[in-house]
Design an enzyme around this catalytic site. Structure first.
Site, PDB file in Angstrom:
ATOM      1  N   ASP A   1     -31.810  49.925  72.471  1.00 63.81           N
ATOM      2  CA  ASP A   1     -30.978  50.086  73.247  1.00 63.81           C
ATOM      3  C   ASP A   1     -30.450  48.458  73.849  1.00 63.81           C
ATOM      4  O   ASP A   1     -29.329  49.193  74.551  1.00 63.81           O
ATOM      5  CB  ASP A   1     -31.118  50.728  74.044  1.00 63.81           C
ATOM      6  CG  ASP A   1     -30.283  52.050  74.264  1.00 63.81           C
ATOM      7  OD1 ASP A   1     -29.026  51.832  73.629  1.00 63.81           O
ATOM      8  OD2 ASP A   1     -29.539  52.940  76.000  1.00 63.81           O
TER       9      ASP A   1
ATOM     10  N   ASP B   1     -24.239  53.854  69.206  1.00 60.65           N
ATOM     11  CA  ASP B   1     -24.909  53.773  69.442  1.00 60.65           C
ATOM     12  C   ASP B   1     -25.896  54.388  70.053  1.00 60.65           C
ATOM     13  O   ASP B   1     -25.881  55.687  71.211  1.00 60.65           O
ATOM     14  CB  ASP B   1     -24.936  52.508  70.889  1.00 60.65           C
ATOM     15  CG  ASP B   1     -26.434  52.124  71.465  1.00 60.65           C
ATOM     16  OD1 ASP B   1     -27.322  52.589  70.637  1.00 60.65           O
ATOM     17  OD2 ASP B   1     -26.119  51.478  72.754  1.00 60.65           O
TER      18      ASP B   1
ATOM     19  N   LYS C   1     -31.670  57.373  73.586  1.00 59.54           N
ATOM     20  CA  LYS C   1     -30.672  57.988  74.505  1.00 59.54           C
ATOM     21  C   LYS C   1     -30.953  59.178  74.445  1.00 59.54           C
ATOM     22  O   LYS C   1     -30.587  59.998  73.919  1.00 59.54           O
ATOM     23  CB  LYS C   1     -29.299  57.447  74.627  1.00 59.54           C
ATOM     24  CG  LYS C   1     -28.724  55.815  74.494  1.00 59.54           C
ATOM     25  CD  LYS C   1     -27.144  55.972  74.255  1.00 59.54           C
ATOM     26  CE  LYS C   1     -27.084  54.547  73.741  1.00 59.54           C
ATOM     27  NZ  LYS C   1     -27.253  53.200  75.437  1.00 59.54           N
TER      28      LYS C   1
ATOM     29  N   ARG D   1     -25.784  42.877  72.955  1.00 60.18           N
ATOM     30  CA  ARG D   1     -25.930  40.971  72.981  1.00 60.18           C
ATOM     31  C   ARG D   1     -26.751  40.624  72.328  1.00 60.18           C
ATOM     32  O   ARG D   1     -26.669  39.682  71.991  1.00 60.18           O
ATOM     33  CB  ARG D   1     -27.088  41.066  74.805  1.00 60.18           C
ATOM     34  CG  ARG D   1     -28.953  41.895  74.288  1.00 60.18           C
ATOM     35  CD  ARG D   1     -29.051  42.105  75.218  1.00 60.18           C
ATOM     36  NE  ARG D   1     -28.586  42.842  76.070  1.00 60.18           N
ATOM     37  CZ  ARG D   1     -29.211  43.488  77.728  1.00 60.18           C
ATOM     38  NH1 ARG D   1     -30.153  42.597  78.068  1.00 60.18           N
ATOM     39  NH2 ARG D   1     -28.797  44.109  77.949  1.00 60.18           N
TER      40      ARG D   1
END
Length: 588
Positions: free
Chosen positions: A442, A362, A369, A446
């Site tokens: 980010d 991710d 990030k 979900r």
């Protein structure tokens, strides 16, 4: 860490781990195991368009070739812990071997006015050692506190060493954690001295019921097995495992204990797979490799498992726009994993689903990030939920519980950055028809879980447990050792918490405050994918609830904290024992 907390409170926790080996690459070791939108293309496409597609295919093929040897990293074969467990009904001083380890409480270490032990076992042992045990415990200020241990090197006795391991004030409530620590201390002492055989006893075991003796031996065995294991697949050198046998003294004997220890070994095998999947780097563990690990489980336990791996086109047919939106930027195509367990005989009374978040890496997407504490270098563990699901599948394939059908579901992909990736402001359509405005790329986990939960409900299950390294907010709330659980069902919460207590894992139920949904509303779609900073874990759970059939009991586990041991810099295998205990409790 502050930067991480600030970002992660409204997005995925970035604390994930990658999985273990590929079907081809990892089977060489010890076996353990794009587009997000549908576009209509004019059939009268120009030759230029054809050239574009050919060109892109060529780029993708070249990338795949490069990816296959990225860093020239291939995991080496490592030895799996193979420890023989046995129960013996003999006096401590009759045992012969390398280390005699005794678990002691603070009460056991109390001495009389002559500095002699009052505990019968320690008194007898100290007498055999001519007072050396009491002398050393005084010199080293060993009082039996939890975490304390001491080892005495001896000569002239049946055992080469005697080790005392502190149990604190004594196990209260669930004793699993305390006795597991005893097993880990035994493994550590065995590593330090290259011991082959160890015996374990308790200074005070007379008060244990037969059932408690079983669970005590199981917890010690778990600690010894997992404490012995080291994931050295990516190191140029590794030590051979020395510990071969562990004897239990004073904890009973017989077939029930043997059965319990076999059950423990099965669960530990699943935990080790889960740890290896999370530990594996993202250049080795891709969505395809993760899918191959699932297929390997189905092949190994073909009497109870079937596997279905859906590719991009098949996911499009199922209208999984939310999941495919996340996968769109990566050159590694997504793989939707579905394992189905059915008992080898008898009828099925309960149908369950375990759904795990499977982001093998991710980056955060366009909301990348960045900055200190963002933990992008650890985002391999963002597939920790899927590792828990597959680890549980491996264990259950060996245990083979009756009366229960279990679906193991993972929407595996990467969250990367490219011209084909989803952007902030895009609207995705999930497979249940609900639309989602992406206000943070980010908060991708979900989005993948949304379609996975819809798919799980379509399997006709009665109960669903999903697991994800979902929010940094949950780590802020509960710290690194406790997972948060969310569910509208009190009954399901009790079931899962009871399973976690047996497993020795820590869960804490957090509220699903419906009023917080107000922050998740969109002006142009059914919902956004993140709310405000406050209550980030709660709003994430409320988001997932939108994709669960109201007739299905559902529980969400946010395991962002306990998926990774920062001190040891390794995966924990968290939640696998809890999942196994929960499934077994639902079996007949």
């Amino acid at each position: 860490m502050a930067a991480f907390i600030r970002v992660a409170s409204t997005s995925s926790p970035t604390l994930l781990a990658s999985t273990s080996s590929s079907f081809s690459i990892f089977t060489k070791l010890r076996s353990i195991p794009h587009l997000g939108f549908s576009f209509s293309v004019n059939t009268a496409a120009t030759s230029g368009n054809r050239l574009l597609f050919c060109s892109r295919r060529g780029k993708r093929m070249a990338h795949t070739i490069t990816k296959a040897t990225l860093g020239l990293t291939h995991p080496v074969e490592i030895e799996s812990p193979k420890i023989s467990f046995a129960a013996k009904d003999i006096n401590l001083m009759e045992w012969k071997g390398d280390i005699l380890a005794i678990g002691v409480t603070e009460k056991d270490m109390i001495k009389d006015e002559n500095s002699k032990f009052q505990n019968a076992v320690l008194k007898m042992l100290d007498s055999q050692l001519n007072g050396l045990l009491s002398e050393v415990s005084t010199e080293e200020d060993f009082t039996g506190r939890a975490g304390q241990s001491t080892v005495l090197r001896l000569s002239g006795l049946g055992t080469k060493r005697v080790s005392l391991v502190g149990l604190g004030k004594g196990p209260t409530g669930s004793s699993t954690c305390a006795y597991r620590s005893l097993g880990e201390s035994v493994a550590s002492a065995a590593k330090a001295s290259q011991a082959n055989n160890v015996a374990v006893a308790l200074a005070s075991s007379e008060g244990l019921t037969p059932e408690l003796k079983l669970t005590t031996a199981s917890a010690i065995a778990t600690g010894a097995l997992l404490g012995t294991y080291e994931d050295n697949r990516f190191k140029s050198e590794s030590k051979k495992l020395a510990l071969k046998s562990v004897d239990f003294l004073g904890l009973g004997t017989g077939p029930e204990l043997e059965k319990k220890l076999k059950y423990t070994e099965d669960i530990c095998a699943g935990v080790i797979l889960g740890k290896e999947l999370v530990n594996a780097p993202p250049n080795v563990l891709t969505p395809e490799v993760l899918a191959n690990e699932a297929k390997k489980i189905a092949s190994t336990y073909s009497d109870v498992f079937t596997a279905s791996i859906l590719d991009t086109e098949q996911c499009k047919e199922l209208k999984m726009g939310s999941y495919l939106g996340v996968a769109a930027a990566s050159a590694n195509p997504p793989k939707f994993i579905h394992l189905c367990y059915k008992p080898p005989s008898g009828s099925v009374k309960t149908k369950l689903a375990l759904v795990g978040k499977g982001l093998t890496f991710d980056s955060g997407g366009y909301n990348i990030k960045t900055g200190p504490g963002c933990l992008i270098e650890l985002m391999k563990f963002d597939m920790g939920g899927s590792a828990a699901v597959l680890g549980a599948a491996k264990a259950l394939g060996q245990i083979k519980p009756a009366g229960v059908e279990v679906h193991f579901i993972v929407a595996a992909c990467e969250n990367m950055i490219s011209g084909t990736g989803m952007r902030p402001g895009d609207i995705l359509t999930a497979s249940n028809g609900k639309t989602i405005e992406v206000n943070n790329t980010d908060a991708e986990g979900r989005l993948t879980l949304a379609d996975a939960l819809v798919y799980a409900c379509n399997q006709g299950v009665d109960k669903i447990v999903d697991l994800a390294t979902l929010t940094g907010a949950c780590i802020v709330a509960l710290g690194p050792s406790i997972a948060g659980i969310f569910t509208p069902s009190d009954d399901l919460a009790k079931e899962v918490v009871a399973a976690s207590e047996v497993a020795g894992e820590k869960l804490w139920r957090l509220p699903m405050e419906e009023s917080y949904w107000e922050s998740m509303k969109s002006g142009v779609a059914d919902m956004v994918n993140t709310g405000g900073r406050q209550g980030g874990s709660i709003t994430a759970a409320l988001f997932l609830k939108q994709f669960v059939d109201e007739n299905v009991q559902w529980l969400h586990i946010d395991m962002a904290g306990p998926v990774w041991n920062d001190k040891k810099k390794t995966a924990t295998g968290f939640a696998i024992p809890t999942l196994v205990e929960w499934v077994v409790a639902n079996s007949s």
